[in-house]
Design a protein around this motif. Structure first.
Motif, PDB file in Angstrom:
ATOM      1  N   ALA A 138      57.546  82.664  42.738  1.00 27.76           N
ATOM      2  CA  ALA A 138      56.547  83.566  43.313  1.00 27.76           C
ATOM      3  C   ALA A 138      55.502  83.941  42.271  1.00 27.76           C
ATOM      4  O   ALA A 138      54.304  83.973  42.547  1.00 27.76           O
ATOM      5  CB  ALA A 138      57.236  84.806  43.858  1.00 27.76           C
ATOM      6  N   GLU A 139      55.968  84.222  41.061  1.00 28.53           N
ATOM      7  CA  GLU A 139      55.066  84.577  39.978  1.00 28.53           C
ATOM      8  C   GLU A 139      54.098  83.426  39.698  1.00 28.53           C
ATOM      9  O   GLU A 139      52.895  83.629  39.511  1.00 28.53           O
ATOM     10  CB  GLU A 139      55.905  84.863  38.737  1.00 28.53           C
ATOM     11  CG  GLU A 139      55.201  85.559  37.617  1.00 28.53           C
ATOM     12  CD  GLU A 139      56.220  85.941  36.559  1.00 28.53           C
ATOM     13  OE1 GLU A 139      56.846  86.998  36.710  1.00 28.53           O
ATOM     14  OE2 GLU A 139      56.419  85.149  35.617  1.00 28.53           O
ATOM     15  N   ALA A 140      54.648  82.194  39.693  1.00 24.70           N
ATOM     16  CA  ALA A 140      53.827  81.017  39.421  1.00 24.70           C
ATOM     17  C   ALA A 140      52.721  80.888  40.466  1.00 24.70           C
ATOM     18  O   ALA A 140      51.550  80.731  40.125  1.00 24.70           O
ATOM     19  CB  ALA A 140      54.697  79.772  39.396  1.00 24.70           C
ATOM     20  N   ILE A 141      53.099  80.982  41.744  1.00 19.05           N
ATOM     21  CA  ILE A 141      52.101  80.809  42.811  1.00 19.05           C
ATOM     22  C   ILE A 141      51.069  81.928  42.758  1.00 19.05           C
ATOM     23  O   ILE A 141      49.870  81.696  42.860  1.00 19.05           O
ATOM     24  CB  ILE A 141      52.771  80.795  44.200  1.00 19.05           C
ATOM     25  CG1 ILE A 141      53.809  79.682  44.274  1.00 19.05           C
ATOM     26  CG2 ILE A 141      51.736  80.618  45.303  1.00 19.05           C
ATOM     27  CD1 ILE A 141      54.740  79.787  45.466  1.00 19.05           C
ATOM     28  N   SER A 142      51.549  83.162  42.569  1.00 19.88           N
ATOM     29  CA  SER A 142      50.638  84.298  42.649  1.00 19.88           C
ATOM     30  C   SER A 142      49.613  84.304  41.518  1.00 19.88           C
ATOM     31  O   SER A 142      48.514  84.791  41.678  1.00 19.88           O
ATOM     32  CB  SER A 142      51.426  85.613  42.660  1.00 19.88           C
ATOM     33  OG  SER A 142      52.011  85.832  41.409  1.00 19.88           O
ATOM     34  N   MET A 143      49.962  83.757  40.369  1.00 20.68           N
ATOM     35  CA  MET A 143      49.057  83.851  39.225  1.00 20.68           C
ATOM     36  C   MET A 143      48.174  82.626  38.997  1.00 20.68           C
ATOM     37  O   MET A 143      47.171  82.717  38.309  1.00 20.68           O
ATOM     38  CB  MET A 143      49.851  84.131  37.948  1.00 20.68           C
ATOM     39  CG  MET A 143      50.348  85.563  37.882  1.00 20.68           C
ATOM     40  SD  MET A 143      51.082  85.949  36.309  1.00 20.68           S
ATOM     41  CE  MET A 143      49.673  85.952  35.216  1.00 20.68           C
ATOM     42  N   SER A 144      48.590  81.468  39.541  1.00 19.19           N
ATOM     43  CA  SER A 144      47.922  80.260  39.053  1.00 19.19           C
ATOM     44  C   SER A 144      47.002  79.579  40.049  1.00 19.19           C
ATOM     45  O   SER A 144      47.050  79.804  41.254  1.00 19.19           O
ATOM     46  CB  SER A 144      48.960  79.233  38.598  1.00 19.19           C
ATOM     47  OG  SER A 144      50.236  79.740  38.650  1.00 19.19           O
ATOM     48  N   ASP A 145      46.175  78.693  39.467  1.00 18.45           N
ATOM     49  CA  ASP A 145      45.329  77.827  40.267  1.00 18.45           C
ATOM     50  C   ASP A 145      46.092  76.561  40.637  1.00 18.45           C
ATOM     51  O   ASP A 145      45.873  75.978  41.684  1.00 18.45           O
ATOM     52  CB  ASP A 145      44.073  77.446  39.484  1.00 18.45           C
ATOM     53  CG  ASP A 145      43.294  78.686  39.092  1.00 18.45           C
ATOM     54  OD1 ASP A 145      42.944  79.443  40.003  1.00 18.45           O
ATOM     55  OD2 ASP A 145      43.074  78.910  37.892  1.00 18.45           O
ATOM     56  N   ARG A 146      46.950  76.145  39.723  1.00 13.87           N
ATOM     57  CA  ARG A 146      47.788  74.985  40.018  1.00 13.87           C
ATOM     58  C   ARG A 146      49.199  75.239  39.498  1.00 13.87           C
ATOM     59  O   ARG A 146      49.385  75.932  38.499  1.00 13.87           O
ATOM     60  CB  ARG A 146      47.220  73.727  39.356  1.00 13.87           C
ATOM     61  CG  ARG A 146      46.015  73.167  40.114  1.00 13.87           C
ATOM     62  CD  ARG A 146      45.650  71.791  39.609  1.00 13.87           C
ATOM     63  NE  ARG A 146      45.217  71.798  38.227  1.00 13.87           N
ATOM     64  CZ  ARG A 146      45.407  70.771  37.388  1.00 13.87           C
ATOM     65  NH1 ARG A 146      46.039  69.688  37.800  1.00 13.87           N
ATOM     66  NH2 ARG A 146      44.985  70.844  36.154  1.00 13.87           N
ATOM     67  N   VAL A 147      50.183  74.660  40.196  1.00 11.28           N
ATOM     68  CA  VAL A 147      51.573  74.792  39.759  1.00 11.28           C
ATOM     69  C   VAL A 147      52.126  73.395  39.523  1.00 11.28           C
ATOM     70  O   VAL A 147      52.040  72.524  40.389  1.00 11.28           O
ATOM     71  CB  VAL A 147      52.434  75.520  40.811  1.00 11.28           C
ATOM     72  CG1 VAL A 147      53.896  75.566  40.369  1.00 11.28           C
ATOM     73  CG2 VAL A 147      51.921  76.933  41.056  1.00 11.28           C
ATOM     74  N   ILE A 148      52.659  73.191  38.321  1.00 11.56           N
ATOM     75  CA  ILE A 148      53.271  71.903  38.007  1.00 11.56           C
ATOM     76  C   ILE A 148      54.782  72.063  38.105  1.00 11.56           C
ATOM     77  O   ILE A 148      55.355  72.969  37.501  1.00 11.56           O
ATOM     78  CB  ILE A 148      52.889  71.449  36.581  1.00 11.56           C
ATOM     79  CG1 ILE A 148      51.376  71.253  36.496  1.00 11.56           C
ATOM     80  CG2 ILE A 148      53.628  70.171  36.201  1.00 11.56           C
ATOM     81  CD1 ILE A 148      50.896  70.871  35.111  1.00 11.56           C
ATOM     82  N   VAL A 149      55.406  71.216  38.906  1.00 14.34           N
ATOM     83  CA  VAL A 149      56.858  71.288  39.059  1.00 14.34           C
ATOM     84  C   VAL A 149      57.490  70.185  38.224  1.00 14.34           C
ATOM     85  O   VAL A 149      57.131  69.012  38.360  1.00 14.34           O
ATOM     86  CB  VAL A 149      57.275  71.135  40.540  1.00 14.34           C
ATOM     87  CG1 VAL A 149      58.789  71.282  40.684  1.00 14.34           C
ATOM     88  CG2 VAL A 149      56.558  72.153  41.403  1.00 14.34           C
TER      89      VAL A 149
END
Lengths: 259, 273
Positions: free
Chosen positions: A199-210
């Motif tokens: 959730a933190e990743a999605i809420s803060m970023s423009d892109r998420v790398i998994v």
């Protein structure tokens, strides 16, 4: 893909050696970061996310592959990179102002202008009256904000955040993430954040790398597009209708099993 | 702490005022008992001596010690002895701490040297340093220098191990934080290792006050013509137990004062606690 590339991670692999054997932490990892972008790296615990950050910062050398920052190969630590840790690592024998100056002292850039900028940052982010306090007198959230300002004081082009909120309790964490996310956007900083909190990743970023489990490879990259009526901040992001959708997709990709 | 709450009676509840009162009362009781213990001890000693329950030839008595002290104070000789021993001790524990810290820095700087020297440190630490006193005195001279070197040697190895241990305990991530700013090894030493270890170094200093006195007394037993240790050994040889006892008491007071001095320094130096 983007106008101005800042970071280019090219096929990095990392092996750790102990007397008992050898572990491959990262395998052939590649991605790019554009100017002004906030990128999150998520992955199963122990997959080598932090190792990737250490390599980008030049603290450790990869076994193979290389990292380019502004088209220059990274050799050793870089003065344009700010690094933020899980813990604030404030020095308890220095007051807040002197803690914020430490990076400038190390880089021999402590002068009237840089001092003024550091003080201005403290003022702007609500820490003006604590300048002469010692770290033990501040709350966890405030300390983490001081740690960010210490990093920003050297005016880095790129910020690396290594699970910067995981030492905080949940409420503080939401508030500080919102604070720091907004500060990063306001200062137009490029940042790479490692986290295990989807959730933190999605809420803060423009892109998420998994990343996949060890040895870590890039499993997928999600560009986060949220429809919001108001300005996007980490907190408002959580209200967007697409938020849940991204969360579920990434959660499935992480493929967590407790057995 | 840079700011302290000023206590005003008006803003506290009755319960809180009672709490403060009880706390103060308890502190007072402890202090009164401590002083009484000392007074009772000396009173019993004096009474037993006066009533011939103990042989004052072997035990002396508080009044005899007091008369002796006054006599020695009048001709000024006692102050000379005190000054000499104190000087030897202070120089001993300061050089011991400084040199020990310097060697600890060297060990921190080079992991290789530290690993190589490790078994030697263990042996030297286990060895009773007073056994070295005769050798040191032969080498450094049978006088104040020899005594100071003895005092320093007694505290040296303990300091090296303690301070080096303190250096190693500094959080790796704090060092990593400085490295991300591009810090050199010297900057890491200067900005984090030493300041983080100030409490450890002060602790070493506290231990060294006591150890240094051991070195000084042993040194004075062996060679000196003056000092508290000399008075003790001389008093023993001529069976003047009041001289021995008085000297031991003076020694206890001096050692305690020096310890308090270091504790005061600690308070001045570590403001952030």
């Amino acid at each position: 893909m983007c106008k101005e590339k800042i970071v280019e991670v090219k096929n990095i692999s990392m092996n750790y050696h102990t007397l008992n054997g050898e572990t491959t932490a990262l395998k052939d990892l590649s991605f790019e970061v554009c100017k002004g972008e906030i990128i999150s790296i998520v992955g199963p615990s122990g997959c080598g996310k932090s190792t990737a950050l250490s390599i980008i910062s030049g603290l450790i050398k990869p076994s193979s592959g290389h990292v380019m920052i502004n088209d220059q190969s990274v050799e050793g630590t870089h003065k344009n990179i700010g690094y933020m840790f899980q813990k604030d690592h404030l020095f308890e024998w220095r007051n807040i102002l002197d803690n914020v100056f430490i990076g400038l002292e190390i880089q021999k850039k402590l002068n009237k202008d840089t001092k003024l900028l550091a003080e201005k940052l403290l003022d702007m982010y609500g820490l003006a009256e604590f300048k002469n306090h010692y770290p033990t007198q501040l709350s966890g959230g405030m300390r983490q904000r001081v740690a960010l300002i210490r990093t920003l004081a050297i005016e880095p082009e790129l910020l690396l955040l290594d699970e910067p909120f995981s030492a905080l309790d949940y409420q503080t964490r939401l508030a500080v993430a919102d604070d720091i996310g907004s500060i990063l956007k306001k200062e137009k900083k490029t940042a790479i954040m490692v986290t295990h909190d989807i959730a933190e990743a999605i809420s803060m970023s423009d892109r998420v790398i998994v990343l996949s489990a060890r040895p870590a490879v890039v499993k997928s990259i999600h560009t986060i597009n949220l429809t919001l009526d108001c300005e996007r901040t980490p907190l408002t992001s959580r209200e967007a209708p697409e938020f849940r959708h991204y969360f579920n997709t990434i959660w499935k990709e992480l493929d967590v099993h407790v057995s | 702490m840079s700011h302290k709450n000023t206590i005003t009676n008006t803003s506290f509840s009755k319960e809180h005022i009672n709490f403060i009162k009880n706390h103060k009362k308890r502190k007072k009781e402890i202090r009164i008992t401590q002083i009484s213990l000392l007074v009772v001890f000396f009173a019993l000693w004096e009474i037993a001596a006066k009533a011939n329950l103990i042989d004052t030839f072997l035990t002396s008595s508080p009044s005899q010690m007091w008369y002796l002290f006054i006599k020695l104070a009048k001709d000024g000789s006692i102050f000379n002895h005190i000054a000499i021993s104190s000087f030897e001790t202070v120089v001993g524990f300061i050089t011991g701490t400084l040199l020990g810290t310097l060697i600890a820095i060297l060990l921190w700087w080079s992991d290789f040297i530290s690993k190589v020297l490790d078994p030697y440190m263990v042996v030297l630490n286990a060895l009773p340093k007073t056994a070295l006193a005769p050798i040191i005195i032969l080498w450094a001279g049978a006088g104040i220098t020899g005594i100071i070197v003895t005092a320093m040697t007694v505290s040296l190895v303990v300091t090296i191990l303690g301070v080096y241990g303190g250096f190693k305990e500094v959080d790796e991530d704090k060092i990593k934080m400085l490295k991300t700013f591009g810090a050199t090894k010297l900057q890491i030493l200067d900005k984090v290792i030493i300041p983080a270890s100030i409490p450890t170094i002060i602790n070493a200093l506290k231990i060294n006050v006591g150890l240094s006195w051991v070195g000084v007394i042993v040194g004075e037993f062996l060679v000196s013509q003056a000092g508290i240790g000399y008075l003790i050994v001389y008093g023993g040889q001529v069976f003047k137990l009041d001289l021995v006892m008085t000297s031991v008491l003076i020694l206890a007071v001096l050692a305690a004062l020096m310890y308090q001095g270091v504790a005061y320094l600690e308070k001045k130096l570590i403001k952030y606690k």
